[in-house]
Design a protein around this motif. Structure first.
Motif, mmCIF file in Angstrom:
data_model
loop_
_atom_site.group_PDB
_atom_site.id
_atom_site.type_symbol
_atom_site.label_atom_id
_atom_site.label_comp_id
_atom_site.label_asym_id
_atom_site.label_seq_id
_atom_site.Cartn_x
_atom_site.Cartn_y
_atom_site.Cartn_z
ATOM 1 N N GLU A 182 0.647 -1.178 0.049
ATOM 2 C CA GLU A 182 -0.162 -0.056 0.121
ATOM 3 C C GLU A 182 0.816 1.054 0.041
ATOM 4 O O GLU A 182 0.694 2.293 -0.740
ATOM 5 C CB GLU A 182 -0.992 -0.130 1.205
ATOM 6 C CG GLU A 182 -1.724 1.122 1.155
ATOM 7 C CD GLU A 182 -2.839 1.181 2.471
ATOM 8 O OE1 GLU A 182 -3.889 1.331 2.326
ATOM 9 O OE2 GLU A 182 -2.198 0.959 3.560
ATOM 10 N N ARG A 183 1.765 1.217 0.726
ATOM 11 C CA ARG A 183 2.948 2.234 0.831
ATOM 12 C C ARG A 183 3.294 2.816 -0.701
ATOM 13 O O ARG A 183 4.024 3.819 -0.811
ATOM 14 C CB ARG A 183 4.215 2.163 1.688
ATOM 15 C CG ARG A 183 4.997 1.109 1.087
ATOM 16 C CD ARG A 183 6.064 0.560 2.246
ATOM 17 N NE ARG A 183 5.606 -0.682 2.890
ATOM 18 C CZ ARG A 183 6.390 -1.456 3.515
ATOM 19 N NH1 ARG A 183 7.478 -1.246 3.636
ATOM 20 N NH2 ARG A 183 5.915 -2.373 4.095
ATOM 21 N N ASP A 184 3.331 1.850 -1.668
ATOM 22 C CA ASP A 184 3.776 2.318 -2.769
ATOM 23 C C ASP A 184 2.719 2.819 -3.689
ATOM 24 O O ASP A 184 3.089 3.203 -4.896
ATOM 25 C CB ASP A 184 4.189 1.049 -3.590
ATOM 26 C CG ASP A 184 5.488 0.312 -2.951
ATOM 27 O OD1 ASP A 184 6.228 1.170 -2.144
ATOM 28 O OD2 ASP A 184 5.840 -0.930 -2.961
ATOM 29 N N HIS A 185 1.564 3.180 -3.235
ATOM 30 C CA HIS A 185 0.545 3.707 -4.137
ATOM 31 C C HIS A 185 -0.129 4.900 -3.298
ATOM 32 O O HIS A 185 -0.025 5.007 -1.862
ATOM 33 C CB HIS A 185 -0.632 2.557 -4.252
ATOM 34 C CG HIS A 185 -0.142 1.484 -4.895
ATOM 35 N ND1 HIS A 185 0.869 0.411 -4.344
ATOM 36 C CD2 HIS A 185 -0.082 1.140 -6.414
ATOM 37 C CE1 HIS A 185 1.161 -0.392 -5.384
ATOM 38 N NE2 HIS A 185 0.505 -0.208 -6.552
ATOM 39 N N ASP A 186 -1.015 5.770 -4.069
ATOM 40 C CA ASP A 186 -1.764 6.798 -3.422
ATOM 41 C C ASP A 186 -3.098 6.194 -2.939
ATOM 42 O O ASP A 186 -3.862 5.276 -3.605
ATOM 43 C CB ASP A 186 -1.839 7.708 -4.489
ATOM 44 C CG ASP A 186 -0.584 8.545 -4.664
ATOM 45 O OD1 ASP A 186 0.185 8.595 -3.861
ATOM 46 O OD2 ASP A 186 -0.391 8.969 -5.948
ATOM 47 N N GLY A 187 -3.426 6.735 -1.884
ATOM 48 C CA GLY A 187 -4.977 6.398 -1.391
ATOM 49 C C GLY A 187 -5.241 5.067 -1.501
ATOM 50 O O GLY A 187 -4.528 4.236 -0.954
ATOM 51 N N LEU A 188 -6.574 4.931 -2.151
ATOM 52 C CA LEU A 188 -6.876 3.384 -2.314
ATOM 53 C C LEU A 188 -6.387 2.501 -3.367
ATOM 54 O O LEU A 188 -6.983 1.664 -3.707
ATOM 55 C CB LEU A 188 -8.230 3.491 -2.144
ATOM 56 C CG LEU A 188 -9.016 3.611 -0.746
ATOM 57 C CD1 LEU A 188 -10.502 3.753 -0.815
ATOM 58 C CD2 LEU A 188 -8.638 2.620 0.409
ATOM 59 N N ASP A 189 -5.557 3.193 -3.915
ATOM 60 C CA ASP A 189 -5.081 2.635 -5.483
ATOM 61 C C ASP A 189 -4.484 0.990 -5.410
ATOM 62 O O ASP A 189 -4.656 0.454 -6.227
ATOM 63 C CB ASP A 189 -3.831 3.813 -6.132
ATOM 64 C CG ASP A 189 -4.241 4.747 -6.433
ATOM 65 O OD1 ASP A 189 -5.547 4.963 -6.586
ATOM 66 O OD2 ASP A 189 -3.426 5.654 -6.858
ATOM 67 N N TYR A 190 -3.869 0.725 -4.307
ATOM 68 C CA TYR A 190 -3.574 -0.476 -4.074
ATOM 69 C C TYR A 190 -4.715 -1.668 -3.907
ATOM 70 O O TYR A 190 -4.857 -2.471 -4.542
ATOM 71 C CB TYR A 190 -2.369 -0.787 -3.166
ATOM 72 C CG TYR A 190 -2.078 -2.302 -2.916
ATOM 73 C CD1 TYR A 190 -1.383 -2.890 -3.816
ATOM 74 C CD2 TYR A 190 -2.714 -3.465 -2.038
ATOM 75 C CE1 TYR A 190 -0.865 -4.082 -3.945
ATOM 76 C CE2 TYR A 190 -2.341 -4.510 -1.955
ATOM 77 C CZ TYR A 190 -1.422 -4.861 -3.056
ATOM 78 O OH TYR A 190 -1.191 -6.167 -3.287
ATOM 79 N N GLN A 191 -5.611 -1.110 -3.051
ATOM 80 C CA GLN A 191 -6.854 -1.940 -3.080
ATOM 81 C C GLN A 191 -7.590 -2.000 -4.344
ATOM 82 O O GLN A 191 -8.370 -3.024 -4.766
ATOM 83 C CB GLN A 191 -7.731 -1.358 -1.785
ATOM 84 C CG GLN A 191 -7.247 -1.621 -0.484
ATOM 85 C CD GLN A 191 -6.296 -0.629 -0.018
ATOM 86 O OE1 GLN A 191 -5.556 0.243 -0.920
ATOM 87 N NE2 GLN A 191 -6.178 -0.162 1.133
ATOM 88 N N LYS A 192 -7.605 -0.873 -4.971
ATOM 89 C CA LYS A 192 -8.266 -0.914 -6.391
ATOM 90 C C LYS A 192 -7.594 -1.874 -7.399
ATOM 91 O O LYS A 192 -8.012 -2.425 -8.059
ATOM 92 C CB LYS A 192 -8.452 0.403 -6.908
ATOM 93 C CG LYS A 192 -9.260 1.233 -6.166
ATOM 94 C CD LYS A 192 -9.372 2.524 -6.917
ATOM 95 C CE LYS A 192 -10.288 3.582 -5.811
ATOM 96 N NZ LYS A 192 -10.157 5.142 -6.352
ATOM 97 N N GLU A 193 -6.413 -1.802 -7.343
ATOM 98 C CA GLU A 193 -5.540 -2.877 -8.030
ATOM 99 C C GLU A 193 -5.720 -4.085 -7.835
ATOM 100 O O GLU A 193 -5.939 -5.064 -8.757
ATOM 101 C CB GLU A 193 -3.870 -2.445 -7.944
ATOM 102 C CG GLU A 193 -3.158 -3.287 -8.729
ATOM 103 C CD GLU A 193 -3.334 -3.319 -10.521
ATOM 104 O OE1 GLU A 193 -2.601 -4.399 -11.004
ATOM 105 O OE2 GLU A 193 -4.052 -2.334 -10.826
#
Length: 119
Positions: free
Chosen positions: A91-102
């Motif tokens: 998650e630290r490598d993404h903004d906001g909820l971008d990791y969860q969306k990926e």
């Protein structure tokens, strides 16, 4: 195949911040170390008791070593265990909820009924 053992790996790694970082940095080494040193210890048990027969199969070992959560889900790993561990790692490598969306996008090809997650 041992869904129990895959889920045990995900659970035990996620609960130790040092192991989360180790798995993030060296997934293949961490999987090998965990399988030889921790796979056969009793979950949440501090005594010296252990079993001797539990082993990951090649598909499980590869999916864990490759951080391949869609494959883990296909193999029956519990989605909440994969999600919480992979959020802790990436998650630290993404903004906001971008990791969860990926994460959701990469699992979107699955439809009901989902793979069996019973252990």
């Amino acid at each position: 195949m041992s869904k129990y053992l895959v889920n045990k790996f995900l659970y035990t790694i996620d609960r130790d911040p040092d192991l989360v970082e180790r798995y993030r940095a060296d997934p293949r080494g961490t999987v090998g170390w965990w399988e030889s040193e921790r796979a056969n210890t009793l979950l949440n048990c501090v005594s010296g008791e252990a079993s001797t027969w539990l082993r990951l199969d090649d598909a499980e070992r590869e999916a864990l070593a490759d951080h391949d959560y869609p494959k883990l889900f296909e193999l029956g790993a519990h989605p909440f265990l994969t999600l919480t561990l992979f959020i802790a790692m990436f998650e630290r490598d993404h903004d906001g909820l971008d990791y969860q969306k990926e994460y959701a996008r990469r699992l979107a090809h699955f439809s009901l009924p989902y793979p069996d997650i019973a252990t």
